[in-house]
Design a protein around this motif. Structure first.
Motif, PDB file in Angstrom:
ATOM      1  N   GLU A  43       0.911  -1.189  -0.168  1.00  0.00           N
ATOM      2  CA  GLU A  43       0.076   0.062  -0.099  1.00  0.00           C
ATOM      3  C   GLU A  43       0.956   1.366   0.081  1.00  0.00           C
ATOM      4  O   GLU A  43       2.058   1.026   0.571  1.00  0.00           O
ATOM      5  CB  GLU A  43      -0.905  -0.168   1.308  1.00  0.00           C
ATOM      6  N   VAL A  44       0.195   2.366  -0.756  1.00  0.00           N
ATOM      7  CA  VAL A  44       1.082   3.573  -0.654  1.00  0.00           C
ATOM      8  C   VAL A  44       0.975   4.238   0.890  1.00  0.00           C
ATOM      9  O   VAL A  44      -0.046   4.299   1.484  1.00  0.00           O
ATOM     10  CB  VAL A  44       0.329   4.534  -1.709  1.00  0.00           C
ATOM     11  N   ARG A  50      -3.502   8.786   1.015  1.00  0.00           N
ATOM     12  CA  ARG A  50      -4.660   8.059   1.734  1.00  0.00           C
ATOM     13  C   ARG A  50      -6.003   8.731   2.049  1.00  0.00           C
ATOM     14  O   ARG A  50      -7.118   8.130   1.700  1.00  0.00           O
ATOM     15  CB  ARG A  50      -4.157   7.420   2.801  1.00  0.00           C
ATOM     16  N   ASP A  54      -6.311   7.189  -2.390  1.00  0.00           N
ATOM     17  CA  ASP A  54      -5.367   6.845  -3.357  1.00  0.00           C
ATOM     18  C   ASP A  54      -5.550   6.966  -4.714  1.00  0.00           C
ATOM     19  O   ASP A  54      -5.163   6.582  -5.775  1.00  0.00           O
ATOM     20  CB  ASP A  54      -5.241   5.179  -3.348  1.00  0.00           C
ATOM     21  N   TYR A  56      -4.287   9.505  -7.364  1.00  0.00           N
ATOM     22  CA  TYR A  56      -3.455  10.414  -7.903  1.00  0.00           C
ATOM     23  C   TYR A  56      -3.860  11.365  -8.742  1.00  0.00           C
ATOM     24  O   TYR A  56      -3.216  12.197  -9.227  1.00  0.00           O
ATOM     25  CB  TYR A  56      -2.444   9.598  -8.620  1.00  0.00           C
ATOM     26  N   TRP A 151       0.643   5.194 -11.644  1.00  0.00           N
ATOM     27  CA  TRP A 151      -0.231   4.529 -10.735  1.00  0.00           C
ATOM     28  C   TRP A 151      -1.106   3.183 -11.441  1.00  0.00           C
ATOM     29  O   TRP A 151      -2.056   2.974 -11.025  1.00  0.00           O
ATOM     30  CB  TRP A 151      -1.173   5.752 -10.047  1.00  0.00           C
ATOM     31  N   ARG A 154       1.543  -1.308  -9.558  1.00  0.00           N
ATOM     32  CA  ARG A 154       1.874  -1.517  -7.857  1.00  0.00           C
ATOM     33  C   ARG A 154       3.000  -2.418  -7.941  1.00  0.00           C
ATOM     34  O   ARG A 154       3.338  -3.232  -8.629  1.00  0.00           O
ATOM     35  CB  ARG A 154       0.459  -1.880  -7.227  1.00  0.00           C
TER      36      ARG A 154
END
Length: 525
Positions: A43-44, A50, A54, A56, A151, A154
């Protein structure tokens, strides 16, 4: 679960005979206590992102701000404009050949454009570029780098790059190794492959700036068209009240209205003083400039030339860091792959983007070091080859010091002491003064060699001496008879020739005639 080495008794680590080469604290499985949820994909960790789900695309919208665009454009184009250099990673022939091919390869493709697109990783936190390879003349070549939307990808728990697709948004599709060039920027640890981009810091200043601009526009509207106020007598019917309200609205457009007697209309203006919205906007722009460029004077007005130069140096330092980040990731990725495929065993070439300011600083440092070496030599010290190599690097060879031309005083002193000055040429015009103790024959020597034929003149004295030695029974007898020998030695012919040559030399000297062909040519020249 990864095994952790036993600390031994009393919790004291034992001394290992060999270094531990395995990775122990990897951010995988149940070891990472900082990650709340550990799924198939990492996870970012960006806290702002958040809160935005998420998304972008919100970070992408920040680029619409003029200050963000101008400042990051400076930083990105400063990186792209620097010349690219490729140097061998080693001195062996394979490493040199690998650097030559990579340099040729990058010159043939739009690598500057690819570098500019990949540098957007500094904004978002990471970037992903797909490397398009081709086989040419038995060698692997990089034909293009296609920067992808980051994005869309992952990372798995093992650091594997995975592509999110419509068919699989949860786990993604594993990408082949040695295919994608990835960069990571701004994170404070190696456990975050997504990095922490400038958008993380830019979100709130841009948000507040937008809100402030909204209030500013509303204030301008109030200033340009103040709120109208209508007063009517008590008991006025609702229909008449609505009619007055519509009249006030028309007044803002038409500029004038007609109302019945007893009804008043006035404009309400702000009376609380001045709210400096421009100062707030400047403050947010300065905050954006400091986040992106580390300073403000390359985008806004400066106070002085000296301060602007300092601010420019700060921007250049950031560009240096960006260039190192981008080049190091390329060396660890495509450069290393191409070297391993085409030149197995060779060292990976060193890829750099050096600024013109860095070259000027290096030249200035080299000049200062040369001055220091000259001063040490004047003091009687000579640097060792190791010291010279450390100061000036490779690519330099020592040349022989040219001989120093002696002065007239040195030549006169040498003639007085009847010594030769080896390796030092005689100054022009001093050959005659130096005599036969200089460097080579002078005009008198050349004249004597041309006028006097020494071999036939010496044949008779030599024959007489040979006969004398043959008549002597021993060297002791020859020694005893030697005093009477000089009186009977046949040298009349030799004496007459020397006298004639001396006469000619005196006549030539008085008349200023040349004594030799060389002197005649010199006088003519």
């Amino acid at each position: 679960m990864t095994d952790i080495p036993d600390q031994g008794a009393a919790g004291v680590l034992a001394v290992n005979e060999k270094p531990v080469t395995l990775e122990i604290a990897a951010s995988t499985d149940a070891l990472d206590i900082t990650r709340v949820f550990l799924g198939a994909l990492l996870e970012v960790q960006d806290t702002v992102l958040r809160r935005l789900g998420d998304n972008y695309e919100v970070y992408r919208e920040l680029r619409r701000d003029g200050q963000v665009h101008a400042t990051f454009q400076q930083r990105r184009l400063a990186l792209r404009s620097r010349p690219l250099s490729v140097e061998p990673g080693g001195d062996d022939p394979a490493s040199i050949a690998a650097a030559d091919q990579l340099r040729t390869n990058l010159e043939q493709i739009a690598f500057d454009r690819a570098s500019g697109l990949m540098s957007w990783g500094a904004f978002y936190g990471y970037s992903v570029g797909e490397c398009m390879f081709e086989i040419r003349d038995g060698k692997a070549w990089l034909s293009q780098v296609k920067a992808r939307t980051p994005w869309r990808f992952r990372f798995s728990q093992a650091g594997e790059l995975r592509l999110l697709t419509r068919a699989d948004m949860i786990n993604g599709v594993a990408m082949p190794p040695q295919k994608f060039w990835t960069t990571s920027w701004g994170a404070d640890n190696d456990d975050e492959p997504y990095g922490l981009g400038l958008a993380h810091q830019l979100y709130w200043p841009v948000f507040f700036k937008k809100q402030g601009l909204g209030f500013w526009l509303r204030a301008l509207e109030k200033f340009g068209a103040p709120t109208g106020k209508g007063t009517f007598p008590a008991g006025t019917p609702k229909a008449e009240q609505d009619k007055l309200l519509r009249a006030i609205h028309r007044m803002r457009m038409d500029g004038s209205i007609v109302v019945p007697e007893g009804v008043t209309v006035e404009l309400l203006e702000a009376v609380r003083g001045t709210v400096d919205q421009a100062a707030f906007n400047r403050a947010m722009n300065a905050e954006i400039s400091k986040i992106v460029l580390g300073q403000t004077m390359t985008t806004d007005d400066g106070a002085s030339l000296s301060q602007s130069e300092v601010h420019m140096e700060v921007r250049e330092e950031l560009t240096d860091a960006d260039a190192e980040e981008l080049c190091e990731s390329f060396m660890a990725g495509p450069a290393a792959w191409l070297t391993a495929w085409n030149f197995p065993g060779a060292k990976t070439p060193i890829v750099k983007r050096t600024a013109a300011e860095d070259k000027a600083k290096a030249a200035k440092l080299l000049a200062q070091q040369a001055e220091a070496v000259t001063a040490m030599k004047a003091a009687g010290y000579e640097p060792t080859p190791e010291t010279e190599g450390a100061m000036f690097g490779n690519g330099w060879i020592r040349i022989a010091t040219p001989p120093v031309e002696p002065t007239q005083a040195e030549v006169a002193a040498a003639r007085q002491a009847r010594v030769v000055l080896p390796g030092l040429p005689t100054p022009r015009g001093l050959a005659f003064a130096a005599g036969d103790h200089a460097h080579g024959p002078d005009a008198i020597d050349v004249f004597a060699a041309e006028v006097l034929e020494w071999r036939p003149l010496m044949e008779e004295p030599i024959a007489f001496l040979e006969s004398f030695l043959a008549d002597c029974g021993s060297l002791a007898e020859a020694r005893d008879r030697l005093p009477g020998l000089m009186a009977s030695l046949p040298v009349e012919r030799l004496r007459a020739s020397i006298a004639q040559a001396g006469l000619e030399a005196r006549v030539a000297g008085r008349e200023g005639l040349a004594l030799s062909a060389e002197e005649e040519a010199e006088a003519a020249g």
